[in-house]
Design a protein around this motif. Structure first.
Motif, PDB file in Angstrom:
ATOM      1  N   SER A 145      -0.740 -10.157  10.856  1.00  0.00           N
ATOM      2  CA  SER A 145      -0.907  -9.169  11.630  1.00  0.00           C
ATOM      3  C   SER A 145      -1.285  -7.630  10.665  1.00  0.00           C
ATOM      4  O   SER A 145      -1.552  -6.512  11.254  1.00  0.00           O
ATOM      5  CB  SER A 145       0.051  -8.925  12.447  1.00  0.00           C
ATOM      6  N   ALA A 146      -0.992  -7.565   9.296  1.00  0.00           N
ATOM      7  CA  ALA A 146      -0.983  -6.405   8.806  1.00  0.00           C
ATOM      8  C   ALA A 146      -2.488  -6.119   8.585  1.00  0.00           C
ATOM      9  O   ALA A 146      -3.244  -7.135   8.392  1.00  0.00           O
ATOM     10  CB  ALA A 146      -0.440  -6.589   7.246  1.00  0.00           C
ATOM     11  N   SER A 147      -2.624  -4.861   8.481  1.00  0.00           N
ATOM     12  CA  SER A 147      -4.196  -4.456   8.252  1.00  0.00           C
ATOM     13  C   SER A 147      -4.719  -4.867   6.764  1.00  0.00           C
ATOM     14  O   SER A 147      -3.890  -4.678   5.842  1.00  0.00           O
ATOM     15  CB  SER A 147      -4.374  -3.027   8.664  1.00  0.00           C
ATOM     16  N   MET A 148      -5.854  -4.701   6.490  1.00  0.00           N
ATOM     17  CA  MET A 148      -6.463  -4.942   5.275  1.00  0.00           C
ATOM     18  C   MET A 148      -6.072  -3.960   4.203  1.00  0.00           C
ATOM     19  O   MET A 148      -5.900  -4.235   3.254  1.00  0.00           O
ATOM     20  CB  MET A 148      -8.121  -4.836   5.297  1.00  0.00           C
ATOM     21  N   THR A 149      -5.622  -2.759   4.520  1.00  0.00           N
ATOM     22  CA  THR A 149      -5.133  -1.810   3.658  1.00  0.00           C
ATOM     23  C   THR A 149      -3.867  -1.820   3.461  1.00  0.00           C
ATOM     24  O   THR A 149      -3.100  -0.917   2.899  1.00  0.00           O
ATOM     25  CB  THR A 149      -5.669  -0.352   4.090  1.00  0.00           C
ATOM     26  N   THR A 150      -3.115  -2.850   3.844  1.00  0.00           N
ATOM     27  CA  THR A 150      -1.518  -2.945   3.896  1.00  0.00           C
ATOM     28  C   THR A 150      -1.265  -4.118   3.148  1.00  0.00           C
ATOM     29  O   THR A 150      -1.705  -5.351   3.412  1.00  0.00           O
ATOM     30  CB  THR A 150      -0.703  -3.121   5.351  1.00  0.00           C
ATOM     31  N   ARG A 151      -0.503  -3.815   1.962  1.00  0.00           N
ATOM     32  CA  ARG A 151      -0.106  -4.829   0.991  1.00  0.00           C
ATOM     33  C   ARG A 151       0.816  -5.732   1.555  1.00  0.00           C
ATOM     34  O   ARG A 151       1.949  -5.151   2.305  1.00  0.00           O
ATOM     35  CB  ARG A 151       0.298  -4.318  -0.170  1.00  0.00           C
ATOM     36  N   THR A 152       1.067  -7.087   1.445  1.00  0.00           N
ATOM     37  CA  THR A 152       2.158  -7.776   1.990  1.00  0.00           C
ATOM     38  C   THR A 152       2.855  -8.643   0.871  1.00  0.00           C
ATOM     39  O   THR A 152       2.178  -9.136  -0.253  1.00  0.00           O
ATOM     40  CB  THR A 152       1.940  -8.644   3.071  1.00  0.00           C
ATOM     41  N   GLN A 153       4.246  -8.876   0.817  1.00  0.00           N
ATOM     42  CA  GLN A 153       4.795  -9.489  -0.051  1.00  0.00           C
ATOM     43  C   GLN A 153       5.958 -10.154   0.789  1.00  0.00           C
ATOM     44  O   GLN A 153       6.662  -9.905   1.346  1.00  0.00           O
ATOM     45  CB  GLN A 153       5.525  -8.714  -0.969  1.00  0.00           C
ATOM     46  N   MET A 154       5.628 -11.773   0.942  1.00  0.00           N
ATOM     47  CA  MET A 154       6.300 -12.338   1.667  1.00  0.00           C
ATOM     48  C   MET A 154       7.125 -13.378   0.962  1.00  0.00           C
ATOM     49  O   MET A 154       6.549 -14.236   0.397  1.00  0.00           O
ATOM     50  CB  MET A 154       5.536 -13.011   2.733  1.00  0.00           C
ATOM     51  N   GLU A 155       8.379 -13.299   1.033  1.00  0.00           N
ATOM     52  CA  GLU A 155       9.467 -14.255   0.368  1.00  0.00           C
ATOM     53  C   GLU A 155       9.863 -15.186   1.526  1.00  0.00           C
ATOM     54  O   GLU A 155      10.673 -14.737   2.261  1.00  0.00           O
ATOM     55  CB  GLU A 155      10.471 -13.776  -0.277  1.00  0.00           C
ATOM     56  N   LEU A 156       9.709 -16.482   1.470  1.00  0.00           N
ATOM     57  CA  LEU A 156       9.861 -17.332   2.758  1.00  0.00           C
ATOM     58  C   LEU A 156      10.912 -18.464   2.490  1.00  0.00           C
ATOM     59  O   LEU A 156      11.653 -18.319   1.563  1.00  0.00           O
ATOM     60  CB  LEU A 156       8.305 -17.579   3.178  1.00  0.00           C
ATOM     61  N   GLY A 157      10.570 -19.385   3.054  1.00  0.00           N
ATOM     62  CA  GLY A 157      11.483 -20.408   3.102  1.00  0.00           C
ATOM     63  C   GLY A 157      11.173 -21.657   1.737  1.00  0.00           C
ATOM     64  O   GLY A 157      10.481 -21.478   0.932  1.00  0.00           O
ATOM     65  N   PHE A 199       8.753  -8.334   2.863  1.00  0.00           N
ATOM     66  CA  PHE A 199       9.465  -9.116   3.961  1.00  0.00           C
ATOM     67  C   PHE A 199      10.182 -10.244   3.258  1.00  0.00           C
ATOM     68  O   PHE A 199       9.506 -10.898   2.452  1.00  0.00           O
ATOM     69  CB  PHE A 199       8.520  -9.575   4.890  1.00  0.00           C
ATOM     70  N   THR A 200      11.456 -10.523   3.534  1.00  0.00           N
ATOM     71  CA  THR A 200      11.952 -11.910   3.305  1.00  0.00           C
ATOM     72  C   THR A 200      12.557 -12.572   4.685  1.00  0.00           C
ATOM     73  O   THR A 200      13.388 -11.522   5.452  1.00  0.00           O
ATOM     74  CB  THR A 200      13.237 -11.727   2.260  1.00  0.00           C
ATOM     75  N   GLY A 201      12.148 -13.589   4.847  1.00  0.00           N
ATOM     76  CA  GLY A 201      12.642 -14.637   5.882  1.00  0.00           C
ATOM     77  C   GLY A 201      12.060 -15.642   6.041  1.00  0.00           C
ATOM     78  O   GLY A 201      11.471 -16.306   4.942  1.00  0.00           O
ATOM     79  N   TYR A 232       4.611  -2.077  -5.726  1.00  0.00           N
ATOM     80  CA  TYR A 232       4.563  -0.970  -5.028  1.00  0.00           C
ATOM     81  C   TYR A 232       3.959   0.104  -5.815  1.00  0.00           C
ATOM     82  O   TYR A 232       3.984   1.479  -5.374  1.00  0.00           O
ATOM     83  CB  TYR A 232       6.142  -0.623  -5.307  1.00  0.00           C
ATOM     84  N   THR A 233       2.902  -0.243  -6.466  1.00  0.00           N
ATOM     85  CA  THR A 233       2.024   0.503  -7.177  1.00  0.00           C
ATOM     86  C   THR A 233       0.568   0.274  -7.228  1.00  0.00           C
ATOM     87  O   THR A 233       0.271  -1.098  -7.081  1.00  0.00           O
ATOM     88  CB  THR A 233       2.349   1.010  -8.665  1.00  0.00           C
ATOM     89  N   GLN A 234      -0.420   1.320  -7.263  1.00  0.00           N
ATOM     90  CA  GLN A 234      -1.699   0.948  -7.268  1.00  0.00           C
ATOM     91  C   GLN A 234      -2.145   1.538  -8.574  1.00  0.00           C
ATOM     92  O   GLN A 234      -1.799   2.355  -9.003  1.00  0.00           O
ATOM     93  CB  GLN A 234      -2.658   1.219  -6.126  1.00  0.00           C
ATOM     94  N   PHE A 270       2.265 -10.863  -4.659  1.00  0.00           N
ATOM     95  CA  PHE A 270       3.177 -10.279  -5.698  1.00  0.00           C
ATOM     96  C   PHE A 270       4.488 -10.591  -5.815  1.00  0.00           C
ATOM     97  O   PHE A 270       5.183 -11.245  -4.742  1.00  0.00           O
ATOM     98  CB  PHE A 270       3.303  -8.801  -5.573  1.00  0.00           C
ATOM     99  N   ARG A 271       5.009 -11.006  -7.075  1.00  0.00           N
ATOM    100  CA  ARG A 271       6.447 -11.498  -7.298  1.00  0.00           C
ATOM    101  C   ARG A 271       7.393 -10.189  -7.025  1.00  0.00           C
ATOM    102  O   ARG A 271       6.777  -9.074  -7.191  1.00  0.00           O
ATOM    103  CB  ARG A 271       6.847 -11.902  -8.757  1.00  0.00           C
ATOM    104  N   GLU A 272       8.753 -10.645  -6.600  1.00  0.00           N
ATOM    105  CA  GLU A 272       9.844  -9.636  -6.578  1.00  0.00           C
ATOM    106  C   GLU A 272      10.516  -9.606  -7.816  1.00  0.00           C
ATOM    107  O   GLU A 272      10.524 -10.497  -8.644  1.00  0.00           O
ATOM    108  CB  GLU A 272      10.710 -10.135  -5.529  1.00  0.00           C
ATOM    109  N   SER A 273      11.384  -8.709  -7.828  1.00  0.00           N
ATOM    110  CA  SER A 273      12.448  -8.777  -8.851  1.00  0.00           C
ATOM    111  C   SER A 273      11.979  -8.490 -10.235  1.00  0.00           C
ATOM    112  O   SER A 273      10.728  -8.605 -10.763  1.00  0.00           O
ATOM    113  CB  SER A 273      13.479 -10.130  -8.897  1.00  0.00           C
TER     114      SER A 273
END
Ligand code: NAD
Length: 482
Positions: free
Chosen positions: A239-251, A226-228, A472-474, A461-464
């Motif tokens: 709200s994401a579950s424990m088995t869902t990875r998140t990557q949030m690029e924010l303000g 997500f970016t926002g 995106y990998t385990q 995790f970092r982007e780019s």
């Protein structure tokens, strides 16, 4: 005649289950409806996730060379259509045409980068005491990945998420911002034209409230990139579950420090380019300018003179420096901060809503420069995301660092100086994911990691760059005896 653009789910362009559409408005001229897009709801989101889920095994098994070819062909499509896509980007988002074109070309470059870099991204082997055993790790895709992007870089941000996801064998559901959906559509179309198998990339438009929960909370979704805004990112992360990875690029609330030895003309250019191009609507945009006392007046005079000379207008008109703000809401927010700034600090120029003549149908605000700004003021603390610069006086390097770090954000920070000691110390002392020395706070390479610290990103995790592939990998570790 305004064209209607549909979702792309399971290899088909399709209407939303609601049958409704929303208008995509030109912020430079609100009489111009650029396009109409499917107003999707949870049913469409569930169909997109199901399609991505069903396509995963096949895509994972697809040879990586074939996956890379699709990325390269999509890049070629973007390059061949760059002028048309850039014109649509400017019409729907407002940035000046040359920057829109740069963004499209950079997105193609991102796809090409991951087409190569993804093919060199694998595991490691581990020395061990057993001569008959090989121990190694391999990197595997996660599964279904949701990509949620903002309106300010509507091609390049989703490109840098989708490309590493696809090359590593994940399938994707992509939801662009409702304020710049056509650029996202064009990116999805580039992949479709490049021969993406059905279900591997799904594209849906719609409001976050309608489609967001399904895209984030479905059990099949293994990662959300997500970016926002920080507020939305925090909510999604929770709200994401424990088995869902998140990557949030924010303000961000990005500082530029101007030291006493800086080339002031250059520092002014860094402030203007970093803070006001894109009308201040960059997450890495310069927002606070911390200037050493002895050069503050000279710097401020030069800055104000240059800001006054900036050309504001429709981004399609050649020679403009700034376009409009991207949405009505954005304009209201920015004007609200300018009002707060007028009450707290000293406005040196700009900060006016532009409403006459050529501006009468757009979301225009003249770029504002405030001085006498202190760290406790709202315009020094909160992300404005508009053409507003806040000058803050500092008396020493140590004070500059303390003020620069006195923020909940940590996305990008810059210093203007000729002194190698300051350069060296700044890279160490500043709390920021991106550090710029005699360069704008904005801008990052496709081949280098990007992300923030503190509340500018999740601590994940970092982007780019190559780092962008990690998300995106385990890792699986294999002990193979014989
Ligand atoms: P936003 O948070 O309003 O929306 C971003 C995207 O998220 C949109 O597609 C929106 O529909 C969706 N969304 C919002 N809430 C959601 C939810 N609960 N569930 C699912 N999806 C949801 O942000 P915006 O106004 O589009 O963009 C501006 C913000 O983005 C600024 O704060 C800026 O700093 C930030 N930004 C950060 C970066 C970065 O890399 N750090 C880059 C660009 C923009």
């Amino acid at each position: 005649m305004t064209e209607t653009y549909r979702n792309y789910i399971d290899g088909e362009w399709c209407d939303s289950a609601t049958g409704r559409t929303t208008d995509n408005i030109n912020p430079a001229d609100t009489r111009d409806i650029v396009s109409r897009h499917a107003a999707s709801d949870a049913r469409d989101a569930a169909a997109a996730v199901a399609a991505a889920s069903a396509a995963f095994a096949g895509w994972r098994a697809t040879p990586i060379g074939k996956r890379a070819k699709i990325l390269n062909d999509a890049a070629a499509h973007l390059e061949a259509n760059a002028d048309a896509i850039a014109a649509e980007l400017t019409r729907e988002e407002g940035k000046v045409l040359s920057l829109a074109r740069d963004e499209v070309m950079r997105s193609a470059q991102t796809l090409r980068f991951y087409a190569v870099e993804g093919q060199t991204y694998g595991g490691e082997t581990y020395p061990n005491d057993d001569p008959d055993m090989l121990v190694y790790s391999q990197r595997e895709p996660l599964g279904v990945v949701t990509v949620i992007s903002p309106w300010n870089f509507p091609v390049s941000i989703p490109a840098r998420k989708i490309a590493p996801a696809l090359i590593t064998g994940n399938t994707v559901v992509f939801k662009p911002s409702s304020d710049a959906p056509l650029s996202g559509y064009r990116l999805a179309e580039a992949f479709v034209k490049a021969g993406m198998p059905k279900g591997v990339l799904n594209f849906i438009t719609g409001s976050a409230a309608e489609v967001g929960p399904t895209l984030v909370e479905s059990r099949a979704v293994r990662a959300v990139s997500f970016t926002g805004s920080t507020a939305a990112g925090e909510q999604i992360h929770k709200s994401a579950s424990m088995t869902t990875r998140t990557q949030m690029e924010l303000g961000g609330k990005n500082p530029l420090i101007v030291m006493e030895d800086a080339d002031l003309d250059r520092a002014v250019d860094l402030a203007i380019k970093g803070g006001l191009s894109l009308s201040g609507q960059a997450c890495t945009g310069t927002s606070r300018i911390l200037v050493m006392r002895e050069v503050k007046q000279a710097f401020t005079d030069k800055l104000v003179a240059k800001v006054r000379a900036l050309k504001i207008g429709n981004g399609m008109t050649p020679g403009m420096d700034l376009g409009p703000l991207a949405t009505r809401k954005q304009r209201e927010t920015v004007l609200g901060y300018i009002a707060a700034g007028r009450a707290e600090a000293t406005l040196l120029c700009g900060g006016e809503p532009l409403e006459d003549g050529e501006f009468s149908h757009g979301y225009y605000v003249s770029p504002a420069v405030f001085t006498d700004v202190t760290p406790a003021m709202r315009i020094a603390r909160e992300e404005i995301f508009g053409p507003v610069l806040a000058i803050m006086e500092v008396g020493s390097y140590a004070e500059a660092i303390a003020v620069a770090n006195d923020t909940e954000y940590g996305l990008s920070a810059a210093i203007a100086t000729r002194n190698p000691r300051y350069m060296h110390d700044f890279a160490h002392d500043i709390e920021s994911g991106t550090v710029k020395i005699n360069r704008t706070t904005t801008g990052n390479l496709v081949n280098a990691p990007f992300g923030g610290i503190k509340r500018s990103s999740t601590a994940t995790f970092r982007e780019s760059g190559r780092a962008g592939l990690e998300f995106y990998t385990q890792i699986k570790t294999i002990y193979r005896g014989c």
